[in-house]
Design an enzyme around this catalytic site. Structure first.
Site, PDB file in Angstrom:
ATOM      1  N   GLY A   1       0.760  -1.163  -0.046  1.00 32.47           N
ATOM      2  CA  GLY A   1      -0.046   0.077  -0.096  1.00 32.47           C
ATOM      3  C   GLY A   1       0.851   1.147   0.141  1.00 32.47           C
ATOM      4  O   GLY A   1       1.349   1.583   1.136  1.00 32.47           O
TER       5      GLY A   1
ATOM      6  N   MET B   1       1.279   7.723   2.676  1.00 29.74           N
ATOM      7  CA  MET B   1       1.684   7.307   3.927  1.00 29.74           C
ATOM      8  C   MET B   1       2.216   6.122   4.156  1.00 29.74           C
ATOM      9  O   MET B   1       3.456   6.114   4.714  1.00 29.74           O
ATOM     10  CB  MET B   1       0.444   7.097   4.884  1.00 29.74           C
ATOM     11  CG  MET B   1      -0.300   8.343   5.255  1.00 29.74           C
ATOM     12  SD  MET B   1       0.558   9.330   6.296  1.00 29.74           S
ATOM     13  CE  MET B   1       0.660   8.494   8.220  1.00 29.74           C
TER      14      MET B   1
ATOM     15  N   ARG C   1      -0.634  -2.576  -5.177  1.00 31.44           N
ATOM     16  CA  ARG C   1      -1.455  -3.418  -5.850  1.00 31.44           C
ATOM     17  C   ARG C   1      -1.229  -3.186  -7.456  1.00 31.44           C
ATOM     18  O   ARG C   1      -1.154  -3.949  -8.417  1.00 31.44           O
ATOM     19  CB  ARG C   1      -3.016  -2.964  -5.913  1.00 31.44           C
ATOM     20  CG  ARG C   1      -3.955  -4.171  -6.315  1.00 31.44           C
ATOM     21  CD  ARG C   1      -5.630  -3.900  -5.499  1.00 31.44           C
ATOM     22  NE  ARG C   1      -5.760  -2.621  -5.341  1.00 31.44           N
ATOM     23  CZ  ARG C   1      -6.397  -1.863  -6.077  1.00 31.44           C
ATOM     24  NH1 ARG C   1      -6.942  -2.236  -7.371  1.00 31.44           N
ATOM     25  NH2 ARG C   1      -6.866  -0.470  -5.842  1.00 31.44           N
TER      26      ARG C   1
ATOM     27  N   LYS D   1      -6.812   1.802   2.740  1.00 26.41           N
ATOM     28  CA  LYS D   1      -7.868   2.324   3.304  1.00 26.41           C
ATOM     29  C   LYS D   1      -8.728   1.416   4.420  1.00 26.41           C
ATOM     30  O   LYS D   1      -8.605   0.413   4.127  1.00 26.41           O
ATOM     31  CB  LYS D   1      -8.836   2.664   2.184  1.00 26.41           C
ATOM     32  CG  LYS D   1      -8.772   4.121   1.461  1.00 26.41           C
ATOM     33  CD  LYS D   1      -9.867   4.612   0.968  1.00 26.41           C
ATOM     34  CE  LYS D   1      -9.680   6.048   0.385  1.00 26.41           C
ATOM     35  NZ  LYS D   1      -8.826   5.874  -0.875  1.00 26.41           N
ATOM     36  N   ALA D   2      -8.837   2.105   5.500  1.00 27.42           N
ATOM     37  CA  ALA D   2      -9.729   1.435   6.467  1.00 27.42           C
ATOM     38  C   ALA D   2     -10.975   0.647   5.857  1.00 27.42           C
ATOM     39  O   ALA D   2     -11.612   1.167   4.890  1.00 27.42           O
ATOM     40  CB  ALA D   2      -9.990   2.544   7.591  1.00 27.42           C
TER      41      ALA D   2
ATOM     42  N   SER E   1       0.020   8.581  13.690  1.00 26.96           N
ATOM     43  CA  SER E   1       0.061   9.766  13.564  1.00 26.96           C
ATOM     44  C   SER E   1       0.907  10.770  13.190  1.00 26.96           C
ATOM     45  O   SER E   1       2.033  10.562  13.679  1.00 26.96           O
ATOM     46  CB  SER E   1      -0.838  10.434  14.894  1.00 26.96           C
ATOM     47  OG  SER E   1      -0.959  11.799  14.879  1.00 26.96           O
TER      48      SER E   1
ATOM     49  N   LYS F   1      -5.787   5.516  19.165  1.00 25.72           N
ATOM     50  CA  LYS F   1      -5.643   6.403  17.962  1.00 25.72           C
ATOM     51  C   LYS F   1      -6.806   7.125  17.578  1.00 25.72           C
ATOM     52  O   LYS F   1      -7.050   8.126  17.329  1.00 25.72           O
ATOM     53  CB  LYS F   1      -5.118   5.454  16.563  1.00 25.72           C
ATOM     54  CG  LYS F   1      -4.928   6.475  15.324  1.00 25.72           C
ATOM     55  CD  LYS F   1      -4.076   7.748  15.805  1.00 25.72           C
ATOM     56  CE  LYS F   1      -3.739   8.637  14.407  1.00 25.72           C
ATOM     57  NZ  LYS F   1      -4.741   8.657  13.371  1.00 25.72           N
TER      58      LYS F   1
ATOM     59  N   HIS G   1      -7.263   9.661  20.180  1.00 22.50           N
ATOM     60  CA  HIS G   1      -6.411  10.853  19.508  1.00 22.50           C
ATOM     61  C   HIS G   1      -6.802  11.856  19.018  1.00 22.50           C
ATOM     62  O   HIS G   1      -6.807  12.938  18.685  1.00 22.50           O
ATOM     63  CB  HIS G   1      -5.073  10.125  19.057  1.00 22.50           C
ATOM     64  CG  HIS G   1      -4.169  11.221  18.333  1.00 22.50           C
ATOM     65  ND1 HIS G   1      -4.258  11.594  17.130  1.00 22.50           N
ATOM     66  CD2 HIS G   1      -3.088  11.742  18.594  1.00 22.50           C
ATOM     67  CE1 HIS G   1      -3.465  12.400  16.531  1.00 22.50           C
ATOM     68  NE2 HIS G   1      -2.808  12.597  17.600  1.00 22.50           N
ATOM     69  N   ASN G   2      -7.762  10.936  17.688  1.00 22.20           N
ATOM     70  CA  ASN G   2      -8.181  12.121  16.563  1.00 22.20           C
ATOM     71  C   ASN G   2      -9.384  12.861  17.131  1.00 22.20           C
ATOM     72  O   ASN G   2      -9.491  13.796  16.773  1.00 22.20           O
ATOM     73  CB  ASN G   2      -8.727  11.031  15.693  1.00 22.20           C
ATOM     74  CG  ASN G   2      -7.509  10.597  14.559  1.00 22.20           C
ATOM     75  OD1 ASN G   2      -6.238  10.760  14.957  1.00 22.20           O
ATOM     76  ND2 ASN G   2      -8.001  10.227  13.404  1.00 22.20           N
TER      77      ASN G   2
ATOM     78  N   GLU H   1      -7.901  15.420  18.499  1.00 17.60           N
ATOM     79  CA  GLU H   1      -7.551  16.549  17.581  1.00 17.60           C
ATOM     80  C   GLU H   1      -8.609  17.107  17.299  1.00 17.60           C
ATOM     81  O   GLU H   1      -8.487  18.415  16.997  1.00 17.60           O
ATOM     82  CB  GLU H   1      -6.894  15.555  16.587  1.00 17.60           C
ATOM     83  CG  GLU H   1      -6.718  16.189  15.080  1.00 17.60           C
ATOM     84  CD  GLU H   1      -6.186  15.119  14.152  1.00 17.60           C
ATOM     85  OE1 GLU H   1      -5.288  14.404  14.416  1.00 17.60           O
ATOM     86  OE2 GLU H   1      -7.001  14.993  13.246  1.00 17.60           O
TER      87      GLU H   1
HETATM   88  C1  6PG Z   1      -3.021  12.129  12.289  1.00 17.04           C
HETATM   89  C2  6PG Z   1      -4.536  12.456  11.834  1.00 17.04           C
HETATM   90  C3  6PG Z   1      -4.659  11.669  10.579  1.00 17.04           C
HETATM   91  C4  6PG Z   1      -5.946  12.236   9.479  1.00 17.04           C
HETATM   92  C5  6PG Z   1      -7.283  12.452  10.319  1.00 17.04           C
HETATM   93  C6  6PG Z   1      -7.963  13.366   9.584  1.00 17.04           C
HETATM   94  O1  6PG Z   1      -3.287  11.604  13.455  1.00 17.04           O
HETATM   95  O2  6PG Z   1      -2.169  11.940  11.389  1.00 17.04           O
HETATM   96  O3  6PG Z   1      -5.570  12.257  12.704  1.00 17.04           O
HETATM   97  O4  6PG Z   1      -5.136  10.292  10.866  1.00 17.04           O
HETATM   98  O5  6PG Z   1      -5.350  13.228   9.191  1.00 17.04           O
HETATM   99  O6  6PG Z   1      -7.860  11.045  10.559  1.00 17.04           O
HETATM  100  O7  6PG Z   1      -9.137  13.293  10.046  1.00 17.04           O
HETATM  101  P1  6PG Z   1     -10.441  14.002   9.326  1.00 17.04           P
HETATM  102  O8  6PG Z   1     -10.295  13.945   8.081  1.00 17.04           O
HETATM  103  O9  6PG Z   1     -11.713  12.925   9.786  1.00 17.04           O
HETATM  104  O10 6PG Z   1     -10.456  15.395   9.821  1.00 17.04           O
END
Ligand code: 6PG
Length: 473
Positions: A9, A13, A33, A75-76, A128, A182, A185-186, A189
């Site tokens: 992948g 990232m 891929r 992608k998740a 992150s 994580k 964390h978001n 954020e």
């Molecule tokens: C990180 C960010 C990363 C991503 C976010 C953006 O920790 O590096 O959080 O994971 O940029 O998921 O989130 P949104 O698109 O939901 O704002």
């Protein structure tokens, strides 16, 4: 030669993570891929280290030393399941699959348990720091078995950001723990970004400052206790001028915030765990409100305040205090959620260690995180960060200004849901009595839902429709 680790992948990232590994002297197998991405990685960056390009999954797996360490950066959701389905049959017991995407922790738990049956370690890992972090040192939050961490930890710690020589990577806990952390964390954020956005909005529309002036205010704040990556980039964005119009960049961007889901999951999960995370929830809702264009169009002419007035000279300082206090609340709520998730799933997460690995590399990296680390060091069992000496004192010292800012926002008709909910949480926790007693009375009245008393053990019900005597439920 075999590769120590492989990355499949190779979007930005994955590519940057592979380069980071190679730059640290780890031979890395790379696969995508569509092989054009693999080719361009080798062409552009092949001299940065030892890359072993593979065109097929079989070739990729064969190029890895055993036990195999395979990182998937896709992608998740369904794409992650598809890649696991493709590689798992090629692996052997003892091999490790690291999922470095923003997976939902429930998916990670499911995948971990399924792969464990085949003897494969599934390591759901939060990463992150965006593209720059992936290349120069992200904050890494690996879950999964202790055994897999023994084999992976040194590699991951090597490529992670360092603060005072300490890597921003640690074993978070079993199965979904890494992706759970994580996710939170978001969520934090989102809350932090919302509070910064409200600060900007108030400085602009209450204090009447221009974006370039506000950028200077943020630059000053970034030299104090608010020093953080998010404050730093806020100043950059606010100072930027749009090339095609000459207007402030922030004025030409459509004011509808998007989201990919991790903030929303943080709130959904908090609701399931019964943890109040108003700061994060309001941040998610604020993005949601912003995106409802038709709703906003329909409501645009609703009346605003008739007697607005202005703000005093110390307003920017007051906003700084409101921001710091509200930030304490948002982080306290996020850490509460980690504590609750850890208890629910038996993860035994070390909260102080999470603050430690968030000090660098990640999007919420900040001087502030070291304070949180210290708070958990002083009292690892504390029910809330808010009662830590430093944070309690800071919130107490900020509160007059904080109240003034929330009142000003209400008076001027400027939405400040983050500041408001944070203050309400603070006041709810300190209140000697909450009106929840009345709520219980109402519930008992209309539904015989019963209540407990302050002076006796047991559950009680008042015969509201009869003689209003009390019975034991
Ligand atoms: C990180 C960010 C990363 C991503 C976010 C953006 O920790 O590096 O959080 O994971 O940029 O998921 O989130 P949104 O698109 O939901 O704002």
């Amino acid at each position: 030669q075999k590769a120590r680790i492989g990355v499949t992948g190779l979007a930005v990232m994955g590519r940057n993570l592979a380069r980071n590994l190679a730059r640290h002297g780890h031979p890395v197998a790379v696969h995508n891929r569509t092989p054009t991405r693999t080719k361009s990685l080798i062409e552009e960056f092949g001299d940065e280290g030892t890359f072993l390009p593979a065109d097929t999954p079989e070739q990729f797996v064969a190029s890895l030393e055993r036990p195999r360490r395979l990182v998937i950066m896709v992608k998740a959701g369904a794409p992650t399941d598809a890649v696991i389905g493709e590689f798992a049959p090629l692996l052997e017991p003892g091999d490790m699959i690291v999922d470095g995407g923003n997976a939902n922790f429930a998916d990670t738990r499911r995948r971990e348990s399924a792969l464990r049956e085949q003897g494969i370690h599934f390591v759901g890992t939060g990463i992150s720091g965006g593209e720059e972090g992936a290349l120069h040192g992200p904050s890494i939050m690996p879950g999964g078995s202790a055994e897999s961490y023994a084999a992976l930890g040194p590699l991951l710690e090597d490529i992670a950001a360092k603060v005072d020589g300490t890597p921003c990577c640690t074993h978070v806990g079993p199965d979904g723990a890494g992706h759970f952390v994580k996710m939170v964390h978001n969520g934090i954020e989102y809350a932090d970004m919302q509070l910064i956005a409200e600060s900007y909005d108030l400085l602009r529309h209450a204090a009447g400052l221009e974006p370039a002036e506000i950028a200077e205010v943020f630059r000053t704040w970034n030299e104090g206790r608010l020093e953080s990556y998010l404050i730093e980039i806020t100043a950059e964005v606010l100072a930027h001028t749009d090339a095609s119009t000459g207007r402030p960049f922030v004025d030409v961007v459509l004011d509808q915030a998007e989201q990919k889901g991790t903030g929303r999951w943080t709130v959904q999960t908090a609701l399931d765990l019964g943890v109040p995370v108003g700061g994060i929830a309001e941040a998610v809702f604020a993005r949601s409100v912003s995106g409802h264009a038709a709703l906003r169009d329909a409501a645009r002419n609703l009346p605003g305040p008739s007697r607005a007035g202005g703000v005093g000279s110390g307003f920017a300082d007051a906003v700084e205090k409101a921001l710091y206090a509200s930030k304490i609340i948002a982080y306290a709520q996020g850490f509460h959620e980690i504590q609750a998730g850890s208890a629910e799933y038996g993860w035994n997460i070390d909260l102080g260690a999470m603050a430690t690995i968030w000090r660098g590399g990640c999007i919420i990296r900040a001087r502030f995180l070291d304070r949180i680390r210290a708070a958990y060091e002083a009292d690892p069992e504390t029910p809330t960060l808010l009662t830590d000496d430093h944070f309690a004192e800071a919130a107490g010292e900020a509160q007059d200004a904080w109240r003034e800012v929330v009142a000003t926002a209400a008076r001027l008709g400027i939405p400040a849901p983050g500041f408001s909910t944070a203050l309400a949480y603070y006041d709810s926790l300190r209140a000697p009595r909450l009106p929840a007693a009345l709520t219980q009375g109402q519930r008992d009245y209309f539904g015989a839902h019963t209540y407990r008393r302050v002076d006796r053990e047991g559950s009680f019900h008042t015969l509201w429709g009869g003689d209003r005597s009390e019975v034991t439920a």
